[in-house]
Structure formats: C-alpha cells, structure tokens
Scaffold this motif. Structure first.
Motif, mmCIF file in Angstrom:
data_model
loop_
_atom_site.group_PDB
_atom_site.id
_atom_site.type_symbol
_atom_site.label_atom_id
_atom_site.label_comp_id
_atom_site.label_asym_id
_atom_site.label_seq_id
_atom_site.Cartn_x
_atom_site.Cartn_y
_atom_site.Cartn_z
ATOM 1 N N LEU A 26 -69.604 15.614 70.365
ATOM 2 C CA LEU A 26 -68.903 16.084 69.410
ATOM 3 C C LEU A 26 -67.244 16.048 69.910
ATOM 4 C CD1 LEU A 26 -70.999 18.868 67.567
ATOM 5 C CD2 LEU A 26 -70.055 16.705 66.570
ATOM 6 N N SER A 27 -67.277 16.721 71.316
ATOM 7 C CA SER A 27 -66.038 16.854 71.605
ATOM 8 C C SER A 27 -65.308 15.567 72.082
ATOM 9 C CB SER A 27 -65.819 17.632 73.087
ATOM 10 O OG SER A 27 -66.760 17.119 73.963
ATOM 11 N N THR A 28 -65.851 14.594 72.305
ATOM 12 C CA THR A 28 -65.450 13.127 72.715
ATOM 13 C C THR A 28 -65.088 12.729 71.305
ATOM 14 O OG1 THR A 28 -67.737 12.373 72.922
ATOM 15 C CG2 THR A 28 -66.507 12.603 74.878
ATOM 16 N N LEU A 29 -66.043 12.738 70.505
ATOM 17 C CA LEU A 29 -65.548 12.229 69.047
ATOM 18 C C LEU A 29 -64.348 12.686 68.470
ATOM 19 C CD1 LEU A 29 -69.058 11.969 67.370
ATOM 20 C CD2 LEU A 29 -67.824 9.978 67.884
ATOM 21 N N PHE A 30 -64.352 14.269 68.787
ATOM 22 C CA PHE A 30 -62.956 14.700 68.209
ATOM 23 C C PHE A 30 -61.789 14.493 68.884
ATOM 24 C CE2 PHE A 30 -60.325 18.546 67.928
ATOM 25 C CZ PHE A 30 -60.056 18.965 66.556
#
Ligand SMILES: [Zn+2]
Length: 72
Positions: A26-30
C-alpha cells in the motif's frame, strides 16, 4: 516447552507477515500515486497553453511553456 509453542504462534506470525506485506504494498502504491500527481499539466502564464511540468520553464515566479513566452 518452546517447541510446543511454535505451532501455536505460527498463525500469528503469518498474520503479522501478511499485514507487513500489505502495508508495504500500500505504501509503495501510495508513493507511486503521489509522484504521478506531482507531474501535472500546467498552463503557461503568457499564452495559456498547457505544458507538462517536466517541460515547464519557471521565470520570476511565473510558469512558461517556451523560451519565446518568457521574453514576451
Ligand atoms: Zn506560452
């Protein structure tokens, strides 16, 4: 005693690993989304043409599409 506890703790460890992996994904997508957001089309202050942020020329706090517009 410790050996007997390992099968009991295994599901919890797997759950923690899955949660860590999910938060990492999720953090990489964000971060990908935010980098895409920062590269927007900006209108030229002289002629009004929309220019990509990478091609933008900034001069005296204003944004221009080309060198010709910075002179006008
Ligand atoms: Zn222009």
């Amino acid at each position: 005693m410790i050996v007997k506890l390992i099968p009991l703790l295994a599901p919890f460890l797997i759950l923690i690993l899955i949660r860590l992996a999910k938060s990492y994904i999720l953090s990489t997508l964000f971060t990908k989304k935010t980098t895409q957001k920062s590269k927007e089309m900006v209108s030229c202050d002289s002629c009004g043409t929309f220019v990509h942020e990478d091609l933008l020329i900034s001069k005296f706090g204003k944004k221009y599409c080309s060198k010709e517009c910075t002179n006008s």
